[in-house]
Design a protein around this motif. Structure first.
Motif, PDB file in Angstrom:
ATOM      1  N   LYS A  21       3.648  28.202  19.512  1.00 52.47           N
ATOM      2  CA  LYS A  21       4.648  28.504  18.485  1.00 52.47           C
ATOM      3  C   LYS A  21       3.983  28.457  17.116  1.00 52.47           C
ATOM      4  O   LYS A  21       2.911  27.857  16.942  1.00 52.47           O
ATOM      5  CB  LYS A  21       5.788  27.465  18.533  1.00 52.47           C
ATOM      6  CG  LYS A  21       6.405  27.247  19.921  1.00 52.47           C
ATOM      7  CD  LYS A  21       7.129  28.472  20.411  1.00 52.47           C
ATOM      8  CE  LYS A  21       7.908  28.191  21.697  1.00 52.47           C
ATOM      9  NZ  LYS A  21       7.056  27.779  22.830  1.00 52.47           N
ATOM     10  N   ASP A  47      20.338  39.328  22.230  1.00 52.96           N
ATOM     11  CA  ASP A  47      19.335  40.371  22.373  1.00 52.96           C
ATOM     12  C   ASP A  47      18.677  40.625  21.014  1.00 52.96           C
ATOM     13  O   ASP A  47      19.074  40.088  19.984  1.00 52.96           O
ATOM     14  CB  ASP A  47      19.927  41.643  22.980  1.00 52.96           C
ATOM     15  CG  ASP A  47      21.069  42.226  22.149  1.00 52.96           C
ATOM     16  OD1 ASP A  47      21.075  42.020  20.922  1.00 52.96           O
ATOM     17  OD2 ASP A  47      21.941  42.876  22.732  1.00 52.96           O
ATOM     18  N   ASP A  48      17.646  41.465  21.032  1.00 49.98           N
ATOM     19  CA  ASP A  48      16.886  41.709  19.807  1.00 49.98           C
ATOM     20  C   ASP A  48      17.757  42.277  18.700  1.00 49.98           C
ATOM     21  O   ASP A  48      17.537  42.005  17.519  1.00 49.98           O
ATOM     22  CB  ASP A  48      15.728  42.660  20.101  1.00 49.98           C
ATOM     23  CG  ASP A  48      14.658  42.010  20.972  1.00 49.98           C
ATOM     24  OD1 ASP A  48      14.641  40.769  21.026  1.00 49.98           O
ATOM     25  OD2 ASP A  48      13.869  42.738  21.585  1.00 49.98           O
ATOM     26  N   ASN A  60      17.897  35.350  29.558  1.00 49.94           N
ATOM     27  CA  ASN A  60      17.274  35.618  28.249  1.00 49.94           C
ATOM     28  C   ASN A  60      17.952  36.789  27.554  1.00 49.94           C
ATOM     29  O   ASN A  60      17.307  37.569  26.855  1.00 49.94           O
ATOM     30  CB  ASN A  60      15.779  35.891  28.399  1.00 49.94           C
ATOM     31  CG  ASN A  60      15.013  35.698  27.092  1.00 49.94           C
ATOM     32  OD1 ASN A  60      15.410  34.893  26.247  1.00 49.94           O
ATOM     33  ND2 ASN A  60      13.941  36.437  26.916  1.00 49.94           N
ATOM     34  N   VAL A  91      19.565  39.292  17.097  1.00 51.71           N
ATOM     35  CA  VAL A  91      18.587  38.460  16.390  1.00 51.71           C
ATOM     36  C   VAL A  91      18.127  39.138  15.106  1.00 51.71           C
ATOM     37  O   VAL A  91      18.029  38.514  14.047  1.00 51.71           O
ATOM     38  CB  VAL A  91      17.380  38.148  17.299  1.00 51.71           C
ATOM     39  CG1 VAL A  91      16.270  37.454  16.507  1.00 51.71           C
ATOM     40  CG2 VAL A  91      17.809  37.269  18.469  1.00 51.71           C
ATOM     41  N   ASP A  96      17.648  29.636  23.064  1.00 61.44           N
ATOM     42  CA  ASP A  96      16.382  30.300  23.375  1.00 61.44           C
ATOM     43  C   ASP A  96      15.429  30.344  22.183  1.00 61.44           C
ATOM     44  O   ASP A  96      14.299  30.819  22.307  1.00 61.44           O
ATOM     45  CB  ASP A  96      16.624  31.717  23.887  1.00 61.44           C
ATOM     46  CG  ASP A  96      17.460  32.568  22.925  1.00 61.44           C
ATOM     47  OD1 ASP A  96      17.472  32.274  21.706  1.00 61.44           O
ATOM     48  OD2 ASP A  96      18.097  33.517  23.395  1.00 61.44           O
ATOM     49  N   CYS A  97      15.881  29.880  21.041  1.00 61.74           N
ATOM     50  CA  CYS A  97      15.057  29.753  19.827  1.00 61.74           C
ATOM     51  C   CYS A  97      14.588  31.086  19.243  1.00 61.74           C
ATOM     52  O   CYS A  97      13.719  31.113  18.352  1.00 61.74           O
ATOM     53  CB  CYS A  97      13.835  28.856  20.073  1.00 61.74           C
ATOM     54  SG  CYS A  97      14.258  27.181  20.584  1.00 61.74           S
ATOM     55  N   LYS A  98      15.146  32.199  19.715  1.00 61.85           N
ATOM     56  CA  LYS A  98      14.715  33.505  19.195  1.00 61.85           C
ATOM     57  C   LYS A  98      14.916  33.602  17.693  1.00 61.85           C
ATOM     58  O   LYS A  98      14.031  34.071  16.961  1.00 61.85           O
ATOM     59  CB  LYS A  98      15.494  34.621  19.888  1.00 61.85           C
ATOM     60  CG  LYS A  98      15.082  34.904  21.310  1.00 61.85           C
ATOM     61  CD  LYS A  98      15.889  36.073  21.866  1.00 61.85           C
ATOM     62  CE  LYS A  98      15.481  36.426  23.274  1.00 61.85           C
ATOM     63  NZ  LYS A  98      16.274  37.573  23.798  1.00 61.85           N
ATOM     64  N   SER A 107      12.137  33.693  14.642  1.00 65.44           N
ATOM     65  CA  SER A 107      12.087  34.847  13.746  1.00 65.44           C
ATOM     66  C   SER A 107      12.120  34.434  12.282  1.00 65.44           C
ATOM     67  O   SER A 107      11.732  35.210  11.405  1.00 65.44           O
ATOM     68  CB  SER A 107      13.254  35.797  14.035  1.00 65.44           C
ATOM     69  OG  SER A 107      14.470  35.304  13.507  1.00 65.44           O
TER      70      SER A 107
END
Length: 209
Positions: free
Chosen positions: A136, A79-80, A75, A83, A107-109, A113
């Motif tokens: 979701k 990373d944030d 994961n 994103v 991972d659909c991050k 968002s």
């Protein structure tokens, strides 16, 4: 290190590259990952068009199973920081309330968002292996594809995005997928496609490949 009998030098600043990419693996593990990806890519390149329709999901299933420390398995692929940067950029490009699709969502991050900005968000991939559990947003849906065909009506999306996806396709399939993207985009719609380079690509740690 060697690849197919060819000496492959690790870059002197590989540790800085790994730190920038938040990848704490050793050079040996990174190189092993690269060799597996190269073998799976050859499998796709040497298969016929019909076989590839089911092979994409199989190949990526093998990748995530074979490379247990793959950043996406941890994961950590996006990373944030990444994103957040991509989300900020896309929100300046996409009109609020637009219909959004992400090819190779992983991972659909990023897709998740974008839900607060778009009327509908479609996270599109050949496998849901990295789809996070849990509820979701109501305007989010995961769409599994065969790697080429997009199960959307003509002119049904306003903006599409992909990051490090195009290079994983067979050249013939890349053309076919682009035709599908063009078909599903609304008039005036846009496709933002990011592909590898010397900084972000799979060979970033090595001198030659």
């Amino acid at each position: 290190m060697t690849s197919n009998g060819i000496q492959v030098p690790i870059k002197r600043d590989w540790s800085k590259i790994s730190e920038f990419c938040h990848d704490a693996r050793t050079p040996e593990r990174i190189f092993a990952h690269y060799q597996i990806e190269k073998a799976l890519a050859a499998q796709l390149l040497n298969s016929d068009q019909d076989a590839r329709l089911s092979l994409y999901a199989e190949v990526y299933g093998k990748l995530f199973t074979s490379v247990e420390d793959h950043p996406q398995n941890r994961n950590e692929y996006r990373d944030d920081r990444i994103v957040n940067l991509q989300t900020t950029l896309l929100r300046t490009l996409i009109q609020k309330g637009a219909r959004f699709g992400e090819l190779g969502a992983g991972d659909c991050k990023l897709s998740l968002s974008m839900c607060s900005h778009c009327s509908s968000v479609n996270a599109i991939d050949v496998t849901d292996a990295l789809l996070p559990p849990g509820e979701k947003p109501v305007n989010f849906q995961f769409v599994r594809i065969d790697g080429i065909h997009l199960p959307f009506a003509d002119n049904s999306l306003d903006f599409m995005f992909s990051d490090q996806l195009m290079e994983h396709l067979h050249p013939d399939d890349a053309v076919r997928q682009l035709s599908e993207v063009y078909r599903v985009l609304s008039p005036g719609g846009a496709y933002y496609c990011i592909t590898p380079n010397a900084v972000t690509g799979p060979s970033r740690h090595f001198g030659i490949l």
